[in-house]
Motif scaffolding. Sequence first.
Motif, PDB file in Angstrom:
ATOM      1  N   CYS A 134       0.820  -1.218   0.000  1.00 29.87           N
ATOM      2  CA  CYS A 134       0.000   0.000   0.000  1.00 29.87           C
ATOM      3  C   CYS A 134       0.856   1.270   0.000  1.00 29.87           C
ATOM      4  O   CYS A 134       0.510   2.255  -0.664  1.00 29.87           O
ATOM      5  CB  CYS A 134      -0.944   0.002   1.198  1.00 29.87           C
ATOM      6  SG  CYS A 134      -2.198  -1.290   1.095  1.00 29.87           S
ATOM      7  N   GLU A 138       0.659   4.014  -2.940  1.00 30.39           N
ATOM      8  CA  GLU A 138       0.245   5.383  -2.611  1.00 30.39           C
ATOM      9  C   GLU A 138       1.373   6.402  -2.798  1.00 30.39           C
ATOM     10  O   GLU A 138       1.143   7.494  -3.295  1.00 30.39           O
ATOM     11  CB  GLU A 138      -0.258   5.433  -1.165  1.00 30.39           C
ATOM     12  CG  GLU A 138      -0.650   6.808  -0.678  1.00 30.39           C
ATOM     13  CD  GLU A 138      -1.932   7.344  -1.302  1.00 30.39           C
ATOM     14  OE1 GLU A 138      -2.110   8.575  -1.312  1.00 30.39           O
ATOM     15  OE2 GLU A 138      -2.761   6.530  -1.782  1.00 30.39           O
ATOM     16  N   ASP A 141       3.206   5.241  -6.630  1.00 31.94           N
ATOM     17  CA  ASP A 141       2.336   4.790  -7.712  1.00 31.94           C
ATOM     18  C   ASP A 141       2.937   3.582  -8.433  1.00 31.94           C
ATOM     19  O   ASP A 141       2.943   3.500  -9.659  1.00 31.94           O
ATOM     20  CB  ASP A 141       2.018   5.926  -8.694  1.00 31.94           C
ATOM     21  CG  ASP A 141       0.801   5.602  -9.558  1.00 31.94           C
ATOM     22  OD1 ASP A 141      -0.055   4.822  -9.099  1.00 31.94           O
ATOM     23  OD2 ASP A 141       0.730   6.107 -10.693  1.00 31.94           O
TER      24      ASP A 141
END
Length: 182
Positions: A134, A138, A141
């Motif tokens: 994650c 985030e 990218d």
Amino acid sequence: MSDYILTYSKTKFYPLEPVKEDINIIDIAHALSLMTRANGHFKHFYSVAQHCISCCKEAKQRGYSQRVQLGCLLHDASESYISDLTRPVKKNLSAYFNIEAKLQRVIYDRFGLGDLTEAEKMQISEVDDALLYCEFKELMDVQVTTSIPQMAMAHDFSQRDFISVEQEFISCFESLVQLQFK
């Protein structure tokens, strides 16, 4: 040349021969709140402490035990005393890996987690890997694995002041330790 580091609390800490009583949560929280994840390559400052807090929250949301939550909070604590290396480098330096593993065992023992089961360690590792995915998605990218982990909650990957992160880390620790030893 000395074989110790001087910590934030001004403790002489010997990372190659760690003494359990010299491990201090204040030193851990402070150092990790100033260390960057991804070796500083994310789009903004994002600390190891913030990652550990997110791991702890994810474990709680998944319904994992307070021991696992504390393990998630402390899973990178050795980095506060010996820094960190990127995964590709670390896996090729067996001496570093052994030093890190020994220190992490002493840290877990210091805070009542010296007897983590393999199942608990697996839960900690799964949460850590899910957050890694994650964070890269985030903050860069980039999808670092082909499988998308199931997350129990949304996480805050915004840039935060290191002092607030340090304080939240200590608060999480105190809350879990109080619950654990009641």
